[in-house]
Write an enzyme that holds these catalytic residues in place. Structure first.
Site, mmCIF file in Angstrom:
data_model
loop_
_atom_site.group_PDB
_atom_site.id
_atom_site.type_symbol
_atom_site.label_atom_id
_atom_site.label_comp_id
_atom_site.label_asym_id
_atom_site.label_seq_id
_atom_site.Cartn_x
_atom_site.Cartn_y
_atom_site.Cartn_z
ATOM 1 N N GLY A 39 0.796 -1.231 0.000
ATOM 2 C CA GLY A 39 0.000 0.000 0.000
ATOM 3 C C GLY A 39 0.826 1.276 0.000
ATOM 4 O O GLY A 39 0.286 2.376 0.000
ATOM 5 N N SER A 40 2.156 1.133 -0.042
ATOM 6 C CA SER A 40 3.003 2.340 -0.020
ATOM 7 C C SER A 40 3.020 3.027 -1.388
ATOM 8 O O SER A 40 3.476 4.163 -1.508
ATOM 9 C CB SER A 40 4.433 1.994 0.427
ATOM 10 O OG SER A 40 5.017 1.063 -0.462
ATOM 11 N N GLY A 41 2.548 2.333 -2.427
ATOM 12 C CA GLY A 41 2.429 2.973 -3.741
ATOM 13 C C GLY A 41 3.354 2.418 -4.811
ATOM 14 O O GLY A 41 3.424 2.969 -5.921
ATOM 15 N N LYS A 42 4.040 1.329 -4.538
ATOM 16 C CA LYS A 42 5.010 0.763 -5.488
ATOM 17 C C LYS A 42 4.385 0.532 -6.867
ATOM 18 O O LYS A 42 4.888 1.005 -7.887
ATOM 19 C CB LYS A 42 5.568 -0.589 -4.986
ATOM 20 C CG LYS A 42 6.263 -0.516 -3.651
ATOM 21 C CD LYS A 42 6.733 -1.883 -3.186
ATOM 22 C CE LYS A 42 5.647 -2.881 -2.912
ATOM 23 N NZ LYS A 42 4.716 -2.545 -1.806
ATOM 24 N N SER A 110 9.665 -6.836 -1.117
ATOM 25 C CA SER A 110 11.096 -7.170 -0.924
ATOM 26 C C SER A 110 11.641 -6.574 0.378
ATOM 27 O O SER A 110 12.432 -5.635 0.340
ATOM 28 C CB SER A 110 11.929 -6.753 -2.136
ATOM 29 O OG SER A 110 11.625 -5.464 -2.606
#
Ligand code: ADP
Length: 202
Positions: A39-42, A110
């Site tokens: 959910g961090s936007g990767k 990762s």
């Protein structure tokens, strides 16, 4: 990491080399290794970067999420050694794409530095960009685009990164994207500018 099993293998030198492919493509091969909490936007930013690169006439390819688990890595599960092998194979594929002159973009949590370094060490230093999508766990949990945090909090998913499994923040990332503060477009622009500055693209 895996040991070399086969003996009597020879590395062939080809007539068409990396520099020839790069001249053709008018860019350098590279890897943008996105890392960050779920959910961090990767995935969102990786796709926006690929879109901007495409518009700019650059050739990139996104290796993302579950897709790879349907094919190349369909024999792998989620135990620790399979997770490591998943990332090792993705690293090797990204490396091959980069050798082909393509800008490979990977978007996987990762969580371990040692595995991100494995990919880093496969190519020349200036072609690897560890791209840290930085967002607080609070923000990620609020976004929860796939409803995974909800499931993890309910105990339906075990060993979920950031909840009951560790995430090692990048020690020395080439790019930090503060997705708490900046929009998707601003973050993508930051990546494009970095690629221009490092002469990967024009
Ligand atoms: P990841 O791939 O890291 O799991 P995703 O890209 O799938 O994350 O999901 C991130 C979610 O957060 C998306 O729904 C996206 O639209 C939203 N979002 C809101 N603001 C941002 C931002 N600044 N950067 C990236 N994503 C954002």
């Amino acid at each position: 990491m895996k040991e070399q099993k086969a003996t009597n293998v020879t590395w062939h030198k080809h007539k068409v080399e990396k520099k020839d492919r790069e001249t053709l493509l008018k860019q350098k091969g590279a890897i943008l290794w996105f890392t960050g909490l779920s959910g961090s936007g990767k995935s969102t930013i990786a796709n926006e970067v690929a879109y901007q690169l495409h518009k700019n006439g650059n050739f990139s390819y996104v290796l993302d999420g579950d897709n790879i688990r349907y094919g190349l890595n369909k024999d792998l599960g989620f135990n620790p050694s399979d997770r490591d092998e998943n990332i090792r194979r993705i690293s090797e594929v990204a490396h091959l794409l980069s050798e082909a002159g393509i800008i490979a973009i990977t978007a996987f949590i990762s969580p371990y530095q040692i595995l991100r370094n494995f990919c880093r060490d496969l190519q020349e230093k200036e072609r690897f960009f560890e791209t840290y999508c930085k967002a607080s766990i609070g923000t990620c949990e609020k976004r929860d685009p796939k409803g995974l945090y909800k499931k993890a909090r309910a105990g339906e998913i075990k060993e979920f990164t950031g909840i009951d499994a560790p995430y090692e923040k990048p020690e020395n990332p080439e790019i930090i994207l503060d997705t708490d503060r900046y929009t998707v477009e601003q973050c993508a622009e930051q990546v494009i500018k970095k690629l221009q500055k490092q002469h990967i693209i024009k």
